[in-house]
Enzyme design. Structure first.
Site, PDB file in Angstrom:
ATOM      1  N   GLU A 445      52.790  35.887  36.810  1.00  0.00           N
ATOM      2  CA  GLU A 445      52.994  35.114  35.571  1.00  0.00           C
ATOM      3  C   GLU A 445      51.789  35.211  34.631  1.00  0.00           C
ATOM      4  OE1 GLU A 445      54.646  31.191  36.339  1.00  0.00           O
ATOM      5  OE2 GLU A 445      56.001  32.037  37.830  1.00  0.00           O
TER       6      GLU A 445
HETATM    7  C1  LIG Z   1      54.271  38.800  44.919  1.00  0.00           C
HETATM    8  C2  LIG Z   1      54.579  39.234  43.536  1.00  0.00           C
HETATM    9  C3  LIG Z   1      55.634  38.657  42.855  1.00  0.00           C
HETATM   10  C4  LIG Z   1      55.965  39.096  41.571  1.00  0.00           C
HETATM   11  N1  LIG Z   1      57.083  38.599  40.949  1.00  0.00           N
HETATM   12  C5  LIG Z   1      57.491  39.151  39.773  1.00  0.00           C
HETATM   13  C6  LIG Z   1      58.739  38.803  39.195  1.00  0.00           C
HETATM   14  O1  LIG Z   1      59.490  37.984  39.725  1.00  0.00           O
HETATM   15  N2  LIG Z   1      59.110  39.420  38.048  1.00  0.00           N
HETATM   16  C7  LIG Z   1      58.326  40.341  37.431  1.00  0.00           C
HETATM   17  O2  LIG Z   1      58.711  40.857  36.390  1.00  0.00           O
HETATM   18  N3  LIG Z   1      57.114  40.678  37.950  1.00  0.00           N
HETATM   19  C8  LIG Z   1      56.695  40.122  39.103  1.00  0.00           C
HETATM   20  N4  LIG Z   1      55.497  40.481  39.661  1.00  0.00           N
HETATM   21  C9  LIG Z   1      54.625  41.364  38.931  1.00  0.00           C
HETATM   22  C10 LIG Z   1      53.406  40.653  38.381  1.00  0.00           C
HETATM   23  O3  LIG Z   1      53.785  39.825  37.324  1.00  0.00           O
HETATM   24  C11 LIG Z   1      52.408  41.739  38.001  1.00  0.00           C
HETATM   25  O4  LIG Z   1      51.805  42.150  39.204  1.00  0.00           O
HETATM   26  C12 LIG Z   1      51.386  41.286  37.017  1.00  0.00           C
HETATM   27  O5  LIG Z   1      51.982  41.084  35.773  1.00  0.00           O
HETATM   28  C13 LIG Z   1      50.278  42.308  36.849  1.00  0.00           C
HETATM   29  O6  LIG Z   1      50.785  43.577  36.651  1.00  0.00           O
HETATM   30  P1  LIG Z   1      50.271  44.789  37.556  1.00  0.00           P
HETATM   31  O7  LIG Z   1      50.230  44.345  38.944  1.00  0.00           O
HETATM   32  O8  LIG Z   1      51.052  45.986  37.219  1.00  0.00           O
HETATM   33  O9  LIG Z   1      48.779  44.981  37.111  1.00  0.00           O
HETATM   34  P2  LIG Z   1      48.228  45.824  35.885  1.00  0.00           P
HETATM   35  O10 LIG Z   1      48.832  45.342  34.610  1.00  0.00           O
HETATM   36  O11 LIG Z   1      48.276  47.253  36.180  1.00  0.00           O
HETATM   37  O12 LIG Z   1      46.734  45.333  35.904  1.00  0.00           O
HETATM   38  C14 LIG Z   1      45.793  45.730  36.908  1.00  0.00           C
HETATM   39  C15 LIG Z   1      44.505  44.981  36.632  1.00  0.00           C
HETATM   40  O13 LIG Z   1      44.049  45.274  35.306  1.00  0.00           O
HETATM   41  C16 LIG Z   1      43.907  44.089  34.550  1.00  0.00           C
HETATM   42  N5  LIG Z   1      44.302  44.342  33.167  1.00  0.00           N
HETATM   43  C17 LIG Z   1      45.474  44.818  32.715  1.00  0.00           C
HETATM   44  N6  LIG Z   1      45.479  44.883  31.383  1.00  0.00           N
HETATM   45  C18 LIG Z   1      44.273  44.439  30.971  1.00  0.00           C
HETATM   46  C19 LIG Z   1      43.661  44.260  29.697  1.00  0.00           C
HETATM   47  N7  LIG Z   1      44.296  44.537  28.567  1.00  0.00           N
HETATM   48  N8  LIG Z   1      42.424  43.771  29.659  1.00  0.00           N
HETATM   49  C20 LIG Z   1      41.767  43.456  30.786  1.00  0.00           C
HETATM   50  N9  LIG Z   1      42.278  43.604  32.014  1.00  0.00           N
HETATM   51  C21 LIG Z   1      43.524  44.089  32.105  1.00  0.00           C
HETATM   52  C22 LIG Z   1      44.814  43.080  35.222  1.00  0.00           C
HETATM   53  O14 LIG Z   1      44.393  41.754  34.990  1.00  0.00           O
HETATM   54  C23 LIG Z   1      44.674  43.466  36.683  1.00  0.00           C
HETATM   55  O15 LIG Z   1      43.531  42.884  37.213  1.00  0.00           O
HETATM   56  C24 LIG Z   1      55.165  40.073  40.941  1.00  0.00           C
HETATM   57  C25 LIG Z   1      54.085  40.629  41.626  1.00  0.00           C
HETATM   58  C26 LIG Z   1      53.804  40.246  42.911  1.00  0.00           C
HETATM   59  C27 LIG Z   1      52.674  40.907  43.627  1.00  0.00           C
END
Ligand SMILES: Cc1cc2nc3c(=O)[nH]c(=O)nc-3n(C[C@H](O)[C@H](O)[C@H](O)COP(=O)(O)OP(=O)(O)OC[C@H]3O[C@@H](n4cnc5c(N)ncnc54)[C@H](O)[C@@H]3O)c2cc1C
Length: 671
Positions: A445
């Site tokens: 979230e």
């Molecule tokens: C257990 C679990 C449940 C989930 N449930 C859902 C769900 O129900 N529906 C759904 O749609 N998604 C869901 N997700 C996805 C979750 O919302 C994402 O993992 C989250 O939005 C982060 O995306 P990512 O993991 O791809 O990280 P990325 O976006 O690839 O980011 C990787 C790292 O880079 C940082 N980062 C990214 N962009 C920037 C920026 N511009 N500036 C600085 N730092 C940055 C992030 O903070 C993070 O630390 C779930 C994930 C998990 C693990």
């Protein structure tokens, strides 16, 4: 540099650069920002408590008297929470669910019978029609027994279908779907994809409009919580492109998708370090036909809908976090009193005292922020976008610290599983599971980084609303008009930041609290000036100084929480309850120490060195291989939440589950 030179400087630099359209950004980055900008709510519902703090206006009247839950609503909440607590004691074995990574069928059925998949759905649609506050209280009760079950309920109701439908569904959509959730239909929310995490601009899932008005959906969604058993999923999909400023960006719409239709597949059930029993999956949609009326909130309104949903939706995690921290605070005090080493109770050693103070005051602060947001949501008259995002960020970060501190205070027993502790007759406080379950909250979230960016943008809006043309592509005339507007506003605004805080009376507050309110007021002004000066000096470059902005956001959040803690403590005192005064004082004192440290770090830090080092490290690193899902074959046995909930399916169909799923319970293991 005086304020007029700053304005002239701003004007000059703005001719070459702009903050919203920064020339340093590459095409993808600019498109991502444009998508985010186009989906944010431009107008504010009211003055914002938090945003004002970034403008040097620490307005305690917006928090005091503290908006405690109204008596009649509290009575409803007390009754239902007691009933659910009793049910959880008898039915919800958190340890067993964690070990088997499965929520048993009888739990789904029990939750549905109590209406817990329809908590906030209005009664006219067969829901429980409960307030946001009672919703958060219920999730907190469930979370005390089982993180996976709480996450399941939260994913369904905080981001899943009920809330978007309630907020922006058509009357027909509401009539069709909302009553289904009372029958136990389960929903999910699908935004994330393999290459789309925090940044939705690059969404690949696509819905194409057919001649007959229906849509054809293709794409994949990753980590969709509840997706493995969901009856309906809110799917974010590209429906074309649209103009955002001068840019062509993806138009994103939200679809309600029924998963019993052809074209839907579950490719994989994902496994995690915590909340192990959530039904989270990698999903595929192949040429899936969607009815013409399956868009929620209008074409192209998907991200706006997601943001509006998250205003309330984000609040369940901070509430659960506050409740978990309270549990740890109670337990830590018991443990610190019971355990003696080196001739003293461990809570008497100064290291132990410090830990206890941090844990319990942290829980109090988290509760103040979470309850404040719940009240704002229920009252509905005050803009709360910043408070909700801050609560998500602050409570989840602090929860992690509280977990770590509690585990450390507990020593080796903190690292041991509850089952193992129970087997050798120790009190089975599930610290190990609690810590694993808590970790995800800083990611889902909106990660903490993204919450920082969101809060920065909203905090900036106090200045942007006056000086926007100076920070964006605009005509010379518009820029000059903005300079004129600023020239009228900023001299007085700047002077106000130098009005001494001791002049503020904070009437009605205990002198012990007043002292800290003045400290917060002083720091709010310092923050506002520091923020404004950095904006002016860095111009658009400030957007790239994330570490500086993080500090600014964190300082503002700490000040906001100081206000809420003081307001809460004083309102309790007004009701003749002084029991939390020491807790509040400790929190307020330690917050000023943290804020002063961050203010110093605005000027003296290692940010530049970090960037240089990271650049070198990445230059030297090898790229990871490309990811593909092409060869993944669906192998999950299809189960529907509705069938589990209505009792049609009485056993889970876990082909991969070697362990049987018991229904027994024991007090210590369940807690
Ligand atoms: C257990 C679990 C449940 C989930 N449930 C859902 C769900 O129900 N529906 C759904 O749609 N998604 C869901 N997700 C996805 C979750 O919302 C994402 O993992 C989250 O939005 C982060 O995306 P990512 O993991 O791809 O990280 P990325 O976006 O690839 O980011 C990787 C790292 O880079 C940082 N980062 C990214 N962009 C920037 C920026 N511009 N500036 C600085 N730092 C940055 C992030 O903070 C993070 O630390 C779930 C994930 C998990 C693990």
């Amino acid at each position: 540099m005086n304020i007029h030179s700053l304005l002239i400087y701003l004007y000059k630099t703005s001719k070459e650069r702009s903050m919203i359209e920064n020339k340093n950004w590459n095409k993808e980055e600019a498109a991502s920002i444009a998508v985010a900008e186009s989906s944010r709510e431009e107008s504010w519902l009211s003055k914002s408590y938090m945003q004002s703090i970034f403008m040097g206006d620490f307005d305690i009247t917006m928090a005091y008297p503290f908006p405690f839950q109204k008596e009649d609503d509290k009575k409803i909440g007390d009754e239902i929470c007691a009933k659910i607590d009793q049910w959880c004691q008898e039915n919800l074995n958190g340890e067993e669910i964690d070990r088997t990574e499965t929520i048993p069928a009888h739990v789904w059925k029990g939750l549905a019978e109590m209406g817990l998949f329809a908590i906030k759905i209005p009664k006219e649609y067969d829901g429980l029609g409960l307030s946001q506050t009672n919703y958060m209280r219920i999730l907190s009760v469930v979370a005390r027994y089982c993180g996976s079950t709480a996450a399941t309920l939260s994913a369904h109701q905080s981001i899943g279908a009920p809330q978007p439908l309630k907020l922006m569904g058509t009357p027909e959509q509401k009539k069709k779907y909302l009553p289904k959730f009372r029958e136990g239909w389960i929903s999910a929310f699908g935004l994330t994809e393999l290459n789309v995490g925090s940044d939705p601009a690059n969404l690949q899932t696509e819905a194409v409009l057919n001649d007959d008005g229906t849509w054809t959906l293709n794409g994949e969604k990753l980590w969709c919580t509840n997706g493995v058993v969901a009856d309906v999923i809110v799917v974010m999909a590209k429906t074309g492109t649209k103009k955002a400023g001068s840019r062509e960006v993806s138009e994103i719409s939200a679809f309600i998708v029924e998963t019993n239709q052809p074209g839907f597949e579950i490719l994989h059930r994902c496994r995690f370090m915590g909340i192990k029993a959530i039904e989270n999956g990698l999903l595929r949609f192949t040429n899936m036909k969607l009815p013409a009326d399956s868009i929620i909130g209008g074409r192209g309104k998907g991200l706006k809908l997601a943001l509006a949903t998250l205003n309330d939706g984000r609040l369940s995690i901070p509430a659960i976090a506050a409740s978990s921290a309270e549990e740890m605070a109670t337990f830590s005090a018991r443990w610190a009193k019971s355990r003696a080493q080196w001739g003293k109770k461990i809570g008497v050693h100064e290291n132990g005292s410090d830990k206890l103070a941090r844990i319990s005051s942290g829980a109090y602060a988290m509760r103040a922020l979470s309850d404040y947001c719940a009240a704002l949501s229920d009252i509905g008259k005050q803009d709360m976008r910043m408070e909700a995002a801050a609560a998500k960020m602050f409570n989840t970060e602090l929860l992690w610290e509280v977990c770590d501190t509690t585990l450390q205070l507990r020593g080796g027993r903190g690292y041991e599983t509850a089952a193992s502790l129970e087997e050798r007759n120790e009190f089975a406080f599930p610290m190990e599971r609690g810590m694993r379950d808590a970790r995800i909250n800083r990611i889902v979230e909106g990660t903490t980084d993204i919450m920082h960016l969101f809060l920065t943008r909203e905090a900036l809006d106090g200045h942007m609303s006056k000086a926007k043309p100076l920070f964006s592509r605009s005509t010379t005339q518009e820029k000059l008009a903005a300079v004129g507007k600023c020239a009228l506003f900023y001299p007085f605004w700047t002077l106000k930041q130098f009005v001494p805080s001791f002049l503020r009376s904070f009437s009605g507050f205990d002198p012990k609290l007043k002292k800290y309110l003045r400290a917060a007021d002083r720091r709010s002004k310092k923050l506002a000036l520091a923020f404004f000066i950095r904006m002016a000096l860095n111009g658009p470059g400030l957007a790239d100084k994330q570490l500086t902005l993080n500090r600014i956001v964190d300082i503002g959040t700490e000040i906001a929480v100081m206000g809420l803690v003081a307001a809460r403590a004083q309102t309790e005192i007004d009701g003749n309850d002084r029991s939390n005064l020491k807790t509040a004082i400790y929190w307020l004192h330690s917050a000023t120490v943290r804020i002063d440290k961050m203010l110093k770090e605005l000027n003296k830090n290692s940010d530049k060195e970090a960037v240089q080092l990271a650049t070198q490290l990445m230059d030297e690193a090898e790229l990871l291989p490309e990811v593909t899902t092409e060869n993944i074959q669906p192998h999950i046995q299809r189960e529907f939440g509705s069938e589990l909930c209505n009792g049609k399916q009485t056993e889970r169909l876990r082909a991969d589950q070697s362990t049987s799923i018991k229904t027994g319970n024991s007090e210590a293991a369940a807690k």
